[in-house]
Design a protein around this motif. Structure first.
Motif, PDB file in Angstrom:
ATOM      1  N   LEU A 167       0.839  -1.204   0.000  1.00 42.88           N
ATOM      2  CA  LEU A 167       0.000   0.000   0.000  1.00 42.88           C
ATOM      3  C   LEU A 167       0.872   1.251   0.000  1.00 42.88           C
ATOM      4  O   LEU A 167       1.984   1.244   0.553  1.00 42.88           O
ATOM      5  CB  LEU A 167      -0.885   0.036   1.258  1.00 42.88           C
ATOM      6  N   PRO A 168       0.366   2.361  -0.576  1.00 44.34           N
ATOM      7  CA  PRO A 168       1.044   3.641  -0.380  1.00 44.34           C
ATOM      8  C   PRO A 168       1.046   3.997   1.107  1.00 44.34           C
ATOM      9  O   PRO A 168       0.103   3.661   1.833  1.00 44.34           O
ATOM     10  CB  PRO A 168       0.178   4.619  -1.187  1.00 44.34           C
ATOM     11  N   ARG A 169       2.095   4.663   1.558  1.00 47.54           N
ATOM     12  CA  ARG A 169       2.196   4.985   2.982  1.00 47.54           C
ATOM     13  C   ARG A 169       1.062   5.892   3.446  1.00 47.54           C
ATOM     14  O   ARG A 169       0.725   5.893   4.640  1.00 47.54           O
ATOM     15  CB  ARG A 169       3.562   5.617   3.274  1.00 47.54           C
ATOM     16  N   ASP A 170       0.430   6.645   2.528  1.00 47.73           N
ATOM     17  CA  ASP A 170      -0.687   7.498   2.920  1.00 47.73           C
ATOM     18  C   ASP A 170      -2.047   6.825   2.728  1.00 47.73           C
ATOM     19  O   ASP A 170      -3.092   7.464   2.851  1.00 47.73           O
ATOM     20  CB  ASP A 170      -0.646   8.827   2.156  1.00 47.73           C
ATOM     21  N   HIS A 171      -2.051   5.532   2.438  1.00 48.05           N
ATOM     22  CA  HIS A 171      -3.319   4.784   2.321  1.00 48.05           C
ATOM     23  C   HIS A 171      -3.979   4.709   3.700  1.00 48.05           C
ATOM     24  O   HIS A 171      -3.278   4.558   4.722  1.00 48.05           O
ATOM     25  CB  HIS A 171      -3.051   3.371   1.787  1.00 48.05           C
ATOM     26  N   PRO A 172      -5.304   4.805   3.797  1.00 48.12           N
ATOM     27  CA  PRO A 172      -5.980   4.776   5.101  1.00 48.12           C
ATOM     28  C   PRO A 172      -5.651   3.557   5.956  1.00 48.12           C
ATOM     29  O   PRO A 172      -5.726   3.626   7.191  1.00 48.12           O
ATOM     30  CB  PRO A 172      -7.466   4.800   4.723  1.00 48.12           C
ATOM     31  N   LEU A 173      -5.277   2.428   5.321  1.00 51.87           N
ATOM     32  CA  LEU A 173      -5.002   1.200   6.077  1.00 51.87           C
ATOM     33  C   LEU A 173      -3.510   0.946   6.277  1.00 51.87           C
ATOM     34  O   LEU A 173      -3.135  -0.075   6.856  1.00 51.87           O
ATOM     35  CB  LEU A 173      -5.637  -0.008   5.365  1.00 51.87           C
ATOM     36  N   GLU A 238       6.690 -11.545   1.486  1.00 56.41           N
ATOM     37  CA  GLU A 238       7.595 -10.832   2.393  1.00 56.41           C
ATOM     38  C   GLU A 238       9.015 -10.732   1.855  1.00 56.41           C
ATOM     39  O   GLU A 238       9.746  -9.800   2.191  1.00 56.41           O
ATOM     40  CB  GLU A 238       7.617 -11.527   3.756  1.00 56.41           C
ATOM     41  N   VAL A 239       9.424 -11.689   1.045  1.00 52.12           N
ATOM     42  CA  VAL A 239      10.793 -11.681   0.548  1.00 52.12           C
ATOM     43  C   VAL A 239      11.051 -10.455  -0.334  1.00 52.12           C
ATOM     44  O   VAL A 239      12.197 -10.085  -0.575  1.00 52.12           O
ATOM     45  CB  VAL A 239      11.092 -12.990  -0.221  1.00 52.12           C
ATOM     46  N   SER A 240       9.968  -9.800  -0.770  1.00 51.34           N
ATOM     47  CA  SER A 240      10.101  -8.596  -1.594  1.00 51.34           C
ATOM     48  C   SER A 240      10.410  -7.351  -0.775  1.00 51.34           C
ATOM     49  O   SER A 240      10.619  -6.273  -1.350  1.00 51.34           O
ATOM     50  CB  SER A 240       8.801  -8.355  -2.379  1.00 51.34           C
ATOM     51  N   ARG A 241      10.442  -7.461   0.558  1.00 58.78           N
ATOM     52  CA  ARG A 241      10.523  -6.280   1.419  1.00 58.78           C
ATOM     53  C   ARG A 241      11.706  -5.380   1.077  1.00 58.78           C
ATOM     54  O   ARG A 241      11.592  -4.152   1.092  1.00 58.78           O
ATOM     55  CB  ARG A 241      10.602  -6.713   2.887  1.00 58.78           C
ATOM     56  N   SER A 242      12.854  -5.964   0.773  1.00 60.03           N
ATOM     57  CA  SER A 242      14.042  -5.142   0.509  1.00 60.03           C
ATOM     58  C   SER A 242      13.899  -4.318  -0.767  1.00 60.03           C
ATOM     59  O   SER A 242      14.675  -3.391  -0.996  1.00 60.03           O
ATOM     60  CB  SER A 242      15.278  -6.036   0.406  1.00 60.03           C
ATOM     61  N   LEU A 243      12.914  -4.626  -1.610  1.00 59.66           N
ATOM     62  CA  LEU A 243      12.721  -3.915  -2.867  1.00 59.66           C
ATOM     63  C   LEU A 243      11.722  -2.774  -2.746  1.00 59.66           C
ATOM     64  O   LEU A 243      11.533  -2.021  -3.698  1.00 59.66           O
ATOM     65  CB  LEU A 243      12.215  -4.900  -3.940  1.00 59.66           C
ATOM     66  N   ILE A 244      11.094  -2.641  -1.578  1.00 61.49           N
ATOM     67  CA  ILE A 244      10.000  -1.694  -1.418  1.00 61.49           C
ATOM     68  C   ILE A 244      10.540  -0.306  -1.060  1.00 61.49           C
ATOM     69  O   ILE A 244      11.273  -0.168  -0.078  1.00 61.49           O
ATOM     70  CB  ILE A 244       9.014  -2.179  -0.338  1.00 61.49           C
ATOM     71  N   PRO A 245      10.187   0.737  -1.818  1.00 63.48           N
ATOM     72  CA  PRO A 245      10.655   2.087  -1.507  1.00 63.48           C
ATOM     73  C   PRO A 245       9.986   2.641  -0.252  1.00 63.48           C
ATOM     74  O   PRO A 245       8.974   2.112   0.226  1.00 63.48           O
ATOM     75  CB  PRO A 245      10.256   2.892  -2.751  1.00 63.48           C
ATOM     76  N   SER A 246      10.534   3.732   0.259  1.00 64.58           N
ATOM     77  CA  SER A 246      10.108   4.246   1.562  1.00 64.58           C
ATOM     78  C   SER A 246       8.696   4.816   1.568  1.00 64.58           C
ATOM     79  O   SER A 246       8.085   4.947   2.635  1.00 64.58           O
ATOM     80  CB  SER A 246      11.089   5.321   2.041  1.00 64.58           C
ATOM     81  N   ASP A 247       8.154   5.145   0.388  1.00 60.88           N
ATOM     82  CA  ASP A 247       6.805   5.704   0.366  1.00 60.88           C
ATOM     83  C   ASP A 247       5.725   4.634   0.227  1.00 60.88           C
ATOM     84  O   ASP A 247       4.545   4.951   0.079  1.00 60.88           O
ATOM     85  CB  ASP A 247       6.664   6.745  -0.752  1.00 60.88           C
ATOM     86  N   LEU A 248       6.141   3.372   0.285  1.00 62.31           N
ATOM     87  CA  LEU A 248       5.197   2.253   0.287  1.00 62.31           C
ATOM     88  C   LEU A 248       5.399   1.436   1.552  1.00 62.31           C
ATOM     89  O   LEU A 248       6.443   1.508   2.201  1.00 62.31           O
ATOM     90  CB  LEU A 248       5.399   1.362  -0.941  1.00 62.31           C
ATOM     91  N   VAL A 249       4.404   0.623   1.890  1.00 58.72           N
ATOM     92  CA  VAL A 249       4.494  -0.189   3.096  1.00 58.72           C
ATOM     93  C   VAL A 249       3.867  -1.553   2.840  1.00 58.72           C
ATOM     94  O   VAL A 249       2.875  -1.672   2.115  1.00 58.72           O
ATOM     95  CB  VAL A 249       3.794   0.516   4.294  1.00 58.72           C
TER      96      VAL A 249
END
Length: 311
Positions: A167-173, A238-249
């Motif tokens: 999700l985008p970091r500004d997503h309600p959830l 979860e193995v994708s975590r290292s590929l996720i930029p800081s504005d996503l969660v």
């Protein structure tokens, strides 16, 4: 007719590298020595094996010889490394195949660890989709592979890799401790049609939802960029975590579905002896990393407690 291993090794190196110069660099030989070895093999077989183009291509005979050459070298490596293991010196090269997500998210950390923990073993990585990984393992292109949810058989489980909502970091959830897939029903859903689609369909099915993605994109980087742009949401492991930029969660997902990442060797011939050494080293490394991150929720795939065969 006399065929020897150096000839086969040179032939395979040229095929895999796409040319004589690149093959010479891979083998640590001169280009003329590689050319001589391939030419002598062709003389022994009384027919050309390669079309000298750019890149080099196999002839019809070369294509038939190729899988047998791979098996011959694989068997020779196994004999050499069994002897090395008996002498207490585990050395050599292991060619490891894995899918793009595993290659990008899990393998780089393992390569760094193996370089320090097992400096005498060289690991070369081959990235491909699930069908390519299986083929490479069967035909001898790869000595080992990290496979996903294999059927019962020999193998060493490295991790249990759970699925999460991206999700985008500004997503309600985005700030919730976990999210139900039903709560994302109104968001456009994005999917990359790869081996994970079956499990993502299952998540929707368990929640009683119809699986109807708005967009299908082939490349993982494109998928992540589209979530960044606010075009929709998706589900990744979860193995994708290292590929996720800081504005996503990544947020833990309900219903819970996971996949097993298993390190295995070829199904129909002896394994390279170094595979189990690498597996035990990897499991120890992943367990230590998970333990050090245990204070922070969902920091990575849950690893097996010890290297163990998958029954």
């Amino acid at each position: 007719m006399t065929v020897n291993l150096p000839q086969l090794r040179a032939f395979l190196a040229v095929v895999d590298a796409g040319g004589f110069s690149a093959a010479a660099a891979d083998l640590g030989m001169s280009q003329s020595a590689v050319s001589h070895a391939v030419a002598s093999l062709e003389r022994a077989l009384s027919a050309p094996l390669l079309v000298r183009s750019t890149p080099v291509r196999t002839t019809a005979l070369g294509e038939r010889v190729l899988p047998h050459a791979r098996l011959a070298l694989s068997a020779a490596r196994s004999v050499e490394h069994i002897a090395a293991e008996a002498a207490g010196a585990m050395t050599g090269t292991v060619r490891l195949a894995a899918t793009p997500t595993v290659c990008q998210g899990l393998v780089p950390g393992l390569l760094r660890h193996w370089r320090e923990d097992q400096p005498r073993i060289t690991v070369r990585v081959f990235e491909g989709d699930s069908s390519e990984v299986s083929t490479w393992l069967e035909d001898g292109t790869a000595d080992a592979a990290v496979v996903i949810d294999p059927p019962p058989g020999p193998g060493i489980q490295l991790a249990t890799d759970r699925y999460q909502a991206l999700l985008p970091r500004d997503h309600p959830l985005a700030g919730e401790p976990r999210v139900d897939i039903r709560d994302l029903e109104d968001d456009p859903f994005l999917i990359s049609p790869n081996g994970c689609e079956v499990r993502i369909r299952r998540i929707h099915g368990l929640a009683g939802l119809v699986f109807a993605p708005t967009h299908r994109v082939r490349d993982l980087a494109t998928l992540i960029s589209m979530v960044q742009a606010g075009i929709g949401v998706t589900v990744l492991s979860e193995v994708s975590r290292s590929l996720i930029p800081s504005d996503l969660v990544l947020v833990p997902l309900e219903p819970r579905v996971s996949r097993r990442l298993v390190l295995t060797g070829p199904p129909d011939r002896p394994w390279h002896p170094a595979i189990r050494t690498l597996a035990e080293s990897a499991v120890g490394h992943l367990a230590e990393a998970a333990s050090s991150a245990s204070a922070v929720p969902a920091q990575g795939p849950t690893v097996a407690a010890a290297a163990r065969p998958v029954a």
